[in-house]
Design a protein around this motif. Structure first.
Motif, short mmCIF file in Angstrom:
data_model
loop_
_atom_site.label_atom_id
_atom_site.label_comp_id
_atom_site.label_asym_id
_atom_site.label_seq_id
_atom_site.Cartn_x
_atom_site.Cartn_y
_atom_site.Cartn_z
N VAL A 81 42.97 44.95 36.72
CA VAL A 81 41.79 44.18 36.37
C VAL A 81 42.22 42.72 36.26
CG1 VAL A 81 40.07 43.74 34.59
CG2 VAL A 81 40.63 46.09 35.21
N HIS A 82 41.48 41.84 36.94
CA HIS A 82 41.85 40.43 37.03
C HIS A 82 40.84 39.54 36.28
CE1 HIS A 82 43.68 42.38 40.55
NE2 HIS A 82 44.63 41.46 40.47
N ALA A 83 41.19 38.28 36.18
CA ALA A 83 40.29 37.29 35.58
C ALA A 83 38.96 37.28 36.34
CB ALA A 83 40.94 35.92 35.63
N GLY A 84 37.86 37.26 35.59
CA GLY A 84 36.53 37.24 36.19
C GLY A 84 35.92 38.61 36.40
N ASP A 85 36.72 39.65 36.37
CA ASP A 85 36.18 41.01 36.52
C ASP A 85 35.36 41.37 35.29
OD1 ASP A 85 37.39 41.26 38.95
OD2 ASP A 85 39.08 42.47 38.23
N ARG A 86 34.50 42.34 35.46
CA ARG A 86 33.67 42.79 34.35
C ARG A 86 33.43 44.29 34.46
NH1 ARG A 86 29.05 40.01 33.30
NH2 ARG A 86 29.85 38.11 34.23
N GLY A 87 32.94 44.86 33.37
CA GLY A 87 32.62 46.28 33.41
C GLY A 87 33.28 47.07 32.30
N PRO A 88 33.14 48.39 32.34
CA PRO A 88 33.66 49.26 31.27
C PRO A 88 35.16 49.17 31.06
CG PRO A 88 32.10 50.45 32.67
CD PRO A 88 32.37 49.15 33.34
N LEU A 89 35.92 48.98 32.13
CA LEU A 89 37.37 48.88 31.96
C LEU A 89 37.72 47.64 31.13
CD1 LEU A 89 38.87 49.90 35.43
CD2 LEU A 89 38.52 51.29 33.39
N VAL A 90 37.03 46.54 31.37
CA VAL A 90 37.28 45.33 30.60
C VAL A 90 36.93 45.56 29.13
CG1 VAL A 90 36.71 42.89 30.34
CG2 VAL A 90 36.85 43.90 32.62
N MET A 110 36.33 39.62 31.78
CA MET A 110 37.70 39.13 31.67
C MET A 110 37.66 37.61 31.65
SD MET A 110 40.37 41.19 31.41
CE MET A 110 41.74 40.39 32.25
N ASP A 111 37.22 37.08 30.50
CA ASP A 111 37.11 35.64 30.37
C ASP A 111 38.47 35.05 30.00
OD1 ASP A 111 37.41 36.43 27.73
OD2 ASP A 111 35.32 36.05 27.20
N ARG A 112 38.44 33.74 29.71
CA ARG A 112 39.70 33.03 29.49
C ARG A 112 40.46 33.56 28.27
NH1 ARG A 112 40.21 26.43 28.78
NH2 ARG A 112 42.50 26.34 28.59
N SER A 113 39.74 33.81 27.18
CA SER A 113 40.41 34.28 25.97
C SER A 113 41.01 35.67 26.17
CB SER A 113 39.45 34.29 24.78
OG SER A 113 38.36 35.17 25.02
N THR A 114 40.33 36.51 26.94
CA THR A 114 40.87 37.85 27.20
C THR A 114 42.11 37.79 28.07
OG1 THR A 114 38.60 38.74 27.05
CG2 THR A 114 40.28 40.15 28.04
N VAL A 115 42.06 36.95 29.09
CA VAL A 115 43.23 36.80 29.96
C VAL A 115 44.43 36.28 29.16
CG1 VAL A 115 44.18 35.52 31.92
CG2 VAL A 115 41.87 36.48 32.06
N LEU A 116 44.18 35.32 28.27
CA LEU A 116 45.26 34.79 27.44
C LEU A 116 45.82 35.87 26.51
CD1 LEU A 116 46.97 32.44 26.41
CD2 LEU A 116 45.10 31.85 24.85
N ALA A 117 44.94 36.67 25.94
CA ALA A 117 45.39 37.75 25.06
C ALA A 117 46.22 38.77 25.82
CB ALA A 117 44.19 38.43 24.40
N VAL A 118 45.80 39.10 27.04
CA VAL A 118 46.57 40.05 27.85
C VAL A 118 47.95 39.48 28.15
CG1 VAL A 118 46.70 41.16 30.12
CG2 VAL A 118 44.55 41.17 28.86
N SER A 119 48.00 38.20 28.50
CA SER A 119 49.27 37.56 28.77
C SER A 119 50.20 37.59 27.55
CB SER A 119 49.05 36.12 29.23
OG SER A 119 50.27 35.44 29.41
N THR A 120 49.65 37.31 26.37
CA THR A 120 50.44 37.32 25.14
C THR A 120 50.92 38.73 24.81
OG1 THR A 120 49.10 35.47 24.31
CG2 THR A 120 50.42 36.67 22.70
N PHE A 121 50.04 39.70 25.00
CA PHE A 121 50.41 41.09 24.76
C PHE A 121 51.55 41.52 25.69
CE2 PHE A 121 49.98 45.48 26.23
CZ PHE A 121 50.13 46.18 25.04
N ARG A 122 51.44 41.18 26.94
CA ARG A 122 52.47 41.58 27.91
C ARG A 122 53.82 40.95 27.57
NH1 ARG A 122 50.41 41.87 34.08
NH2 ARG A 122 52.68 42.18 34.20
N ALA A 123 53.78 39.68 27.18
CA ALA A 123 55.03 39.02 26.81
C ALA A 123 55.64 39.67 25.57
CB ALA A 123 54.78 37.54 26.57
#
Length: 274
Positions: A81-90, A110-123
């Protein structure tokens, strides 16, 4: 002389015609075609008014062509799931991120704050720094949140509890069963592990300095011998590339300061693995 007489005779005939036309018009009689041709203005009684110009509609203004609607955001049914995607998985990703303390809105995007949170979680869990939710990212996120937001009973049966999850690498301040704060935490290494179990805050030191290692331990709250919850400038600098000597490190200075003021002596401390 003969030519002049001829000209005079022609002129007399012309004036005769004109005079006859004027006389006929004055008497109200129809004017002959010859007279009308000679003096049309007298026949109508005055100068002829110009005809009004024909009314013409302005040419139509061409309407601008409507812009095509933006393409709909994709709604993936499987990872990634990438930035800009939407739906139940997001939505599923956002719900789990919120439980882990990340500040995102559950809005299916998958807005900006969600993408940033995913990046922080992965790190945080050694999965890289991308903001893309890969299959591996989802598996780790799902495994860490398998409790679906349910805390251990020991964290829910007291007025104030420091609930520390070594699996999620987080500390929660829980008030009467409700999470008031969630922050990242770092623990001891293999040789100096952080103890697990239920304890009590037995000492607090705002500007503490370690007597063993001579390192700064601001906002320290001791719960098991020399082990304490405190702010760590090394955790702030190095992240999870390191470990404590058994303490519970916090890397958010403002959160550590606020937490120090919220936790009274005798507060229950629960250290566990989810």
């Amino acid at each position: 002389m003969a030519g002049e007489e001829g000209d005079m005779a022609g002129a007399r005939r012309v004036w005769a015609v004109v005079g006859a036309g004027c006389l006929v018009a004055a008497m109200g009689l129809p004017v002959s075609a010859g007279a009308a041709e000679v003096a049309p203005s007298q026949a109508s009684g005055g100068p002829t008014a110009p005809a009004p110009p024909a009314h013409r509609k302005p040419p139509p203004v061409p309407k601008p062509k409507p812009k095509p609607p933006p393409p709909p955001a994709s709604q993936p049914t499987t990872w990634p799931v990438h930035a800009g995607d939407r739906g139940p998985l997001v939505t599923a990703v956002q719900q789990r991120l919120v439980w882990l303390g990340y500040r995102v809105r559950i809005n299916q995007v998958m807005d900006r704050s969600t993408v940033l949170a995913v990046s922080t979680f992965r790190a945080k869990f050694g999965l890289g720094t991308s903001g893309v939710v890969t299959t591996a990212t989802w598996k780790r996120l799902s495994a860490l949140t398998h409790t679906h937001g349910v805390l251990p009973a020991a964290c829910r049966t007291a007025a104030v509890v420091l609930c520390i999850d070594k699996t999620q690498k987080s500390l929660r301040l829980v008030r009467r069963g409700v999470v008031a704060l969630t922050v990242d935490a770092r623990f001891g290494g293999p040789r100096t592990p952080t103890r697990e179990g239920t304890f009590r805050v037995n000492r607090k030191s705002r500007d503490h300095v370690s007597t063993l290692f001579h390192t700064s331990m601001p906002y320290a709250m001791f719960f098991a011998g020399g082990q304490a919850v405190h702010y760590s400038p090394y955790f702030h600098r190095d992240g999870y590339n390191g470990a404590s000597h058994g303490c519970v490190n916090l890397r958010d200075l403002s959160a550590a300061r606020w937490l120090f003021g919220q936790v009274p002596m005798g507060t229950r401390v629960v250290v566990y693995r989810s």
